[in-house]
Motif scaffolding. Structure first.
Motif, PDB file in Angstrom:
ATOM      1  N   SER A 253      34.419  56.147  37.219  1.00  0.00           N
ATOM      2  CA  SER A 253      35.198  54.910  37.187  1.00  0.00           C
ATOM      3  C   SER A 253      34.460  53.764  37.863  1.00  0.00           C
ATOM      4  O   SER A 253      34.449  52.629  37.365  1.00  0.00           O
ATOM      5  N   LEU A 254      33.834  54.050  38.998  1.00  0.00           N
ATOM      6  CA  LEU A 254      33.089  53.002  39.700  1.00  0.00           C
ATOM      7  C   LEU A 254      31.828  52.610  38.931  1.00  0.00           C
ATOM      8  O   LEU A 254      31.458  51.427  38.901  1.00  0.00           O
ATOM      9  N   PHE A 255      31.170  53.579  38.310  1.00  0.00           N
ATOM     10  CA  PHE A 255      29.998  53.253  37.493  1.00  0.00           C
ATOM     11  C   PHE A 255      30.398  52.279  36.381  1.00  0.00           C
ATOM     12  O   PHE A 255      29.735  51.263  36.156  1.00  0.00           O
ATOM     13  N   MET A 309      20.358  65.431  27.391  1.00  0.00           N
ATOM     14  CA  MET A 309      20.098  65.836  28.776  1.00  0.00           C
ATOM     15  C   MET A 309      21.257  66.664  29.306  1.00  0.00           C
ATOM     16  O   MET A 309      22.415  66.431  28.963  1.00  0.00           O
ATOM     17  N   THR A 310      20.948  67.634  30.162  1.00  0.00           N
ATOM     18  CA  THR A 310      22.012  68.351  30.854  1.00  0.00           C
ATOM     19  C   THR A 310      22.518  67.549  32.048  1.00  0.00           C
ATOM     20  O   THR A 310      23.679  67.649  32.430  1.00  0.00           O
ATOM     21  N   ARG A 311      21.653  66.747  32.636  1.00  0.00           N
ATOM     22  CA  ARG A 311      22.020  65.839  33.725  1.00  0.00           C
ATOM     23  C   ARG A 311      21.580  64.438  33.341  1.00  0.00           C
ATOM     24  O   ARG A 311      20.514  64.256  32.779  1.00  0.00           O
ATOM     25  N   GLN A 312      22.402  63.453  33.687  1.00  0.00           N
ATOM     26  CA  GLN A 312      22.088  62.065  33.353  1.00  0.00           C
ATOM     27  C   GLN A 312      21.865  61.217  34.602  1.00  0.00           C
ATOM     28  O   GLN A 312      21.939  59.988  34.568  1.00  0.00           O
ATOM     29  N   ARG A 313      21.563  61.880  35.720  1.00  0.00           N
ATOM     30  CA  ARG A 313      21.392  61.155  36.978  1.00  0.00           C
ATOM     31  C   ARG A 313      20.282  60.112  36.896  1.00  0.00           C
ATOM     32  O   ARG A 313      20.464  58.944  37.261  1.00  0.00           O
ATOM     33  N   GLY A 314      19.124  60.551  36.409  1.00  0.00           N
ATOM     34  CA  GLY A 314      17.989  59.636  36.325  1.00  0.00           C
ATOM     35  C   GLY A 314      18.274  58.463  35.404  1.00  0.00           C
ATOM     36  O   GLY A 314      17.876  57.320  35.686  1.00  0.00           O
ATOM     37  N   LEU A 315      18.970  58.717  34.310  1.00  0.00           N
ATOM     38  CA  LEU A 315      19.304  57.665  33.354  1.00  0.00           C
ATOM     39  C   LEU A 315      20.248  56.644  33.993  1.00  0.00           C
ATOM     40  O   LEU A 315      20.085  55.424  33.809  1.00  0.00           O
ATOM     41  N   VAL A 416      26.258  50.872  41.929  1.00  0.00           N
ATOM     42  CA  VAL A 416      26.275  51.460  40.586  1.00  0.00           C
ATOM     43  C   VAL A 416      25.339  52.662  40.517  1.00  0.00           C
ATOM     44  O   VAL A 416      25.678  53.709  39.957  1.00  0.00           O
ATOM     45  N   GLY A 417      24.139  52.520  41.094  1.00  0.00           N
ATOM     46  CA  GLY A 417      23.185  53.627  41.098  1.00  0.00           C
ATOM     47  C   GLY A 417      23.718  54.848  41.824  1.00  0.00           C
ATOM     48  O   GLY A 417      23.569  55.981  41.355  1.00  0.00           O
ATOM     49  N   ALA A 418      24.361  54.624  42.982  1.00  0.00           N
ATOM     50  CA  ALA A 418      24.927  55.747  43.742  1.00  0.00           C
ATOM     51  C   ALA A 418      26.053  56.423  42.966  1.00  0.00           C
ATOM     52  O   ALA A 418      26.146  57.662  42.920  1.00  0.00           O
ATOM     53  N   ALA A 419      26.927  55.629  42.340  1.00  0.00           N
ATOM     54  CA  ALA A 419      28.021  56.208  41.555  1.00  0.00           C
ATOM     55  C   ALA A 419      27.472  56.963  40.348  1.00  0.00           C
ATOM     56  O   ALA A 419      27.950  58.057  40.007  1.00  0.00           O
ATOM     57  N   GLY A 420      26.460  56.401  39.685  1.00  0.00           N
ATOM     58  CA  GLY A 420      25.862  57.064  38.531  1.00  0.00           C
ATOM     59  C   GLY A 420      25.168  58.362  38.887  1.00  0.00           C
ATOM     60  O   GLY A 420      25.159  59.310  38.092  1.00  0.00           O
ATOM     61  N   TRP A 421      24.599  58.449  40.086  1.00  0.00           N
ATOM     62  CA  TRP A 421      23.956  59.685  40.542  1.00  0.00           C
ATOM     63  C   TRP A 421      24.984  60.812  40.612  1.00  0.00           C
ATOM     64  O   TRP A 421      24.705  61.957  40.209  1.00  0.00           O
ATOM     65  N   GLY A 422      26.191  60.494  41.103  1.00  0.00           N
ATOM     66  CA  GLY A 422      27.257  61.503  41.156  1.00  0.00           C
ATOM     67  C   GLY A 422      27.818  61.808  39.782  1.00  0.00           C
ATOM     68  O   GLY A 422      28.081  62.961  39.442  1.00  0.00           O
ATOM     69  N   ALA A 423      28.004  60.768  38.962  1.00  0.00           N
ATOM     70  CA  ALA A 423      28.599  60.956  37.632  1.00  0.00           C
ATOM     71  C   ALA A 423      27.673  61.723  36.696  1.00  0.00           C
ATOM     72  O   ALA A 423      28.142  62.349  35.737  1.00  0.00           O
ATOM     73  N   GLY A 424      26.382  61.687  36.964  1.00  0.00           N
ATOM     74  CA  GLY A 424      25.414  62.323  36.082  1.00  0.00           C
ATOM     75  C   GLY A 424      25.183  63.804  36.319  1.00  0.00           C
ATOM     76  O   GLY A 424      24.325  64.409  35.679  1.00  0.00           O
ATOM     77  N   ARG A 425      25.947  64.408  37.235  1.00  0.00           N
ATOM     78  CA  ARG A 425      25.805  65.848  37.481  1.00  0.00           C
ATOM     79  C   ARG A 425      26.251  66.658  36.261  1.00  0.00           C
ATOM     80  O   ARG A 425      27.100  66.230  35.498  1.00  0.00           O
ATOM     81  N   ASN A 426      25.687  67.854  36.115  1.00  0.00           N
ATOM     82  CA  ASN A 426      26.044  68.739  35.015  1.00  0.00           C
ATOM     83  C   ASN A 426      27.311  69.505  35.375  1.00  0.00           C
ATOM     84  O   ASN A 426      27.282  70.673  35.737  1.00  0.00           O
ATOM     85  N   ARG A 427      28.441  68.833  35.292  1.00  0.00           N
ATOM     86  CA  ARG A 427      29.741  69.411  35.622  1.00  0.00           C
ATOM     87  C   ARG A 427      30.763  68.968  34.592  1.00  0.00           C
ATOM     88  O   ARG A 427      30.601  67.943  33.927  1.00  0.00           O
ATOM     89  N   THR A 428      31.814  69.755  34.452  1.00  0.00           N
ATOM     90  CA  THR A 428      32.914  69.401  33.551  1.00  0.00           C
ATOM     91  C   THR A 428      34.196  69.315  34.346  1.00  0.00           C
ATOM     92  O   THR A 428      34.512  70.233  35.111  1.00  0.00           O
TER      93      THR A 428
END
Length: 430
Positions: A253-255, A309-315, A416-428
Motif C-alpha cells: 500500500s505504501l509503495f 522473477m520470484t522476488r521483485q525487491r531489486g526491481l 518507496v524503496g524501503a516499502a518495495g523491498w518488503g513488498a518484493g519478497r517471495n510470499r503470498t
C-alpha cells in the motif's frame, strides 16, 4: 495474519462457483478489458488542458480549480474499500459493467452548467474509477492465472495510452466540435458506452454460469453425484483474514501510495517548476508530454519482468532509485537536464504503476484475495496521493521556491524503496 509461500485450497461441501470461469470468447474478453482500461484514466487526463477554461466559465479561484483534479483522486481512495464487498455480492462482471456505466454518467454530469454538477461529476468519476481499479486485478488474476503479471502490464499500459490520447485530443476536440470545453469533455462518455457494450458478453455468460450452477444443486441421487463430480476441485474463494494487520499489505500500500503521490505531484507542478526556472512554457509542456509518453514503456515492460522473477525487491528499489534520480536532476539542473529527467521519471512512474498492480496479483493466491488487497492498497494509495499536489503547492507558497518540495520528494523516494523491498519478497498473503 499468516503469510505463506503458497495458499492451500479450502474444502467445502457446497456447490461453489469456479475460481476461474470460461467467459465469452477470449478475444472478446481481452477487447473488453482493454476498452475498460482505456476509460480508467482518460476522463481524468482530458480535464487538465481545460482547467483554465472551466475556471473562467464559473469564476473559480485557483484553489477551487485545483479541486477539479484533486477530488477524483481523493474519492478513488474513499471508494476502493467498498469494492470487494460489491464483487462478492454481485460478481465481478456485473460490477465492472455498472462501474463503466456510472463513469460515463459522471463524465456527462461534470459538463452540466452548474458548479455543483461539476464537483458532483468529479465525485462520481472518482468512485467509479476506484471500483474499476480494485476489480480489474482480481479479474486478471482469475482469468489469466498463469500470465497475470503480463496481463497486468497490458492493461496498465492501456490505461496510460488512454490518458495520453485524452490529454492530446482535448483541445483538438474542442475546436472540431465547436461546443467549448463541455463538448470536448462530454465526448469521453461515448468511450465508456463503447466499453460497456464490449463488456456485456462477459456479464451474459457469467449469468448463464450462475444459473447453471444453481440448477445443478437441484437433482438428487446419481445425477447429484455427477454434478458434484463436475465441480470437484473447484474451491470457494476465501478472503484474506486480518489483511489490515499484515506488514506486507501495508508495504504494498505504501509503495503504491507514495509512488502515486510523486506522480500526481509532478502531473500538477512539473511544467510550472520548469517554467519558473526560465524554460519557455511551450517547451515545458512538451517535456511533460514526453515524460507521459515514456511512462507507457515502463508500465508495459516492468510487470513483464516482475512476472519472470520470484522476488521483485531489486526491481522495486530500481524504480524508487530512478524516481530519486529524476527528481534530483529537476533539483540541480531543472532546465539543462529537463529532457533527461523527463525520460528517467517516465520510466520510473510508469514502471512503478505497473509494478504496484503486479504486486496485487503476485502476492495473492486468489481473485478474491487480489480484490481485497487491491481495495486496501488503493484506498491507502489514493488518499496519500491526493495530498501530493495540494501539499506541494502549499510548501511552494510557504518557501517561495521549489527546493523544499523537491527535497521532500527525494526523501519520499527512499521510503518507496524501503516499502518495495518488503513488498518484493517471495510470499503470498493468505
Amino acid at each position: 495474519m499468516a503469510v505463506t509461500r503458497a495458499q492451500q485450497p479450502v474444502a467445502t461441501t457446497s456447490l461453489p462457483l469456479p475460481v476461474r470461469t470460461r467467459l465469452a470468447h477470449p478475444a472478446l474478453l481481452l477487447t473488453g478489458i482493454l476498452l475498460v482500461a482505456l476509460n480508467m484514466r482518460a476522463c481524468l487526463a482530458a480535464v487538465s488542458p481545460m482547467v483554465g477554461e472551466i475556471q473562467r466559465t464559473f469564476g473559480l479561484s485557483a484553489t477551487a480549480s485545483g479541486l477539479i483534479t484533486t477530488v477524483p483522486v481523493l474519492f478513488q481512495g474513499v471508494g476502493a474499500p467498498l469494492t470487494p464487498r460489491l464483487t462478492r455480492r454481485f460478481g465481478t462482471e456485473r460490477v465492472v459493467l455498472g462501474a463503466v456505466l456510472v463513469l460515463g454518467a459522471g463524465v456527462l454530469l461534470r459538463v452540466l452548467p452548474s458548479v455543483a454538477a461539476l464537483y458532483a461529476g468529479c465525485v462520481v468519476i472518482g468512485v467509479a474509477i476506484a471500483v474499476l481499479n480494485v476489480s480489474m486485478p482480481g479479474l486478471v488474476k482469475r482469468e489469466f492465472p498463469d500470465r497475470a503479471a503480463a496481463m497486468t502490464g497490458v492493461y496498465s499500459t492501456t490505461m496510460l495510452v488512454g490518458a495520453t490520447l485524452a490529454a492530446g485530443l482535448s483541445v483538438p476536440l474542442e475546436h472540431a466540435l465547436g461546443g467549448g470545453w463541455q463538448a470536448s469533455l462530454g465526448t469521453w462518455s461515448l468511450l465508456a458506452l463503447i466499453a460497456a457494450v464490449a463488456w456485456l458478453p462477459q456479464v451474459l455468460r457469467s449469468r448463464q454460469e450462475r444459473a447453471a450452477a444453481s440448477g445443478a444443486a437441484a437433482p438428487a441421487g446419481p445425477a447429484a453425484g455427477r454434478v458434484a463430480g463436475r465441480v470437484a476441485g473447484r474451491v470457494a474463494e476465501k478472503p484474506i483474514e486480518g489483511i489490515w494487520r499484515s506488514p506486507m499489505a501495508w508495504q504494498i500500500s505504501l509503495f503504491m501510495g507514495i509512488s502515486s503521490l510523486l506522480v500526481y505531484t509532478l502531473v500538477a507542478w512539473m511544467p510550472t517548476i520548469l517554467a519558473d526556472h526560465g524554460m519557455d512554457r511551450g517547451e515545458a509542456g512538451l517535456v511533460f508530454a514526453f515524460s507521459n509518453l515514456v511512462q507507457v514503456a515502463g508500465a508495459f515492460l516492468v510487470p513483464l519482468l516482475a512476472g519472470r522473477m520470484t522476488r521483485q525487491r531489486g526491481l522495486a528499489v530500481a524504480m524508487a532509485g530512478l524516481n530519486g534520480l529524476g527528481i534530483a536532476l529537476l533539483l540541480i539542473a531543472p532546465v539543462s537536464g529537463a529532457w533527461v529527467s523527463a525520460t528517467i521519471l517516465g520510466v520510473a512512474q510508469g514502471g512503478s504503476l505497473g509494478l504496484g498492480l503486479a504486486f496485487i496479483v503476485l502476492r495473492t493466491g486468489s481473485a478474491a484475495g487480489a480484490a481485497q488487497l487491491g481495495g486496501m492498497s488503493q484506498a491507502v494509495g489514493y488518499l496519500v496521493a491526493a495530498a501530493g499536489p495540494v501539499g506541494a503547492g502549499a510548501l511552494h507558497q510557504l518557501t517561495g521556491g521549489w527546493t523544499a518540495t523537491l527535497v521532500l520528494m527525494l526523501v519520499l523516494a527512499t521510503v518507496v524503496g524501503a516499502a518495495g523491498w518488503g513488498a518484493g519478497r517471495n510470499r503470498t498473503l493468505g
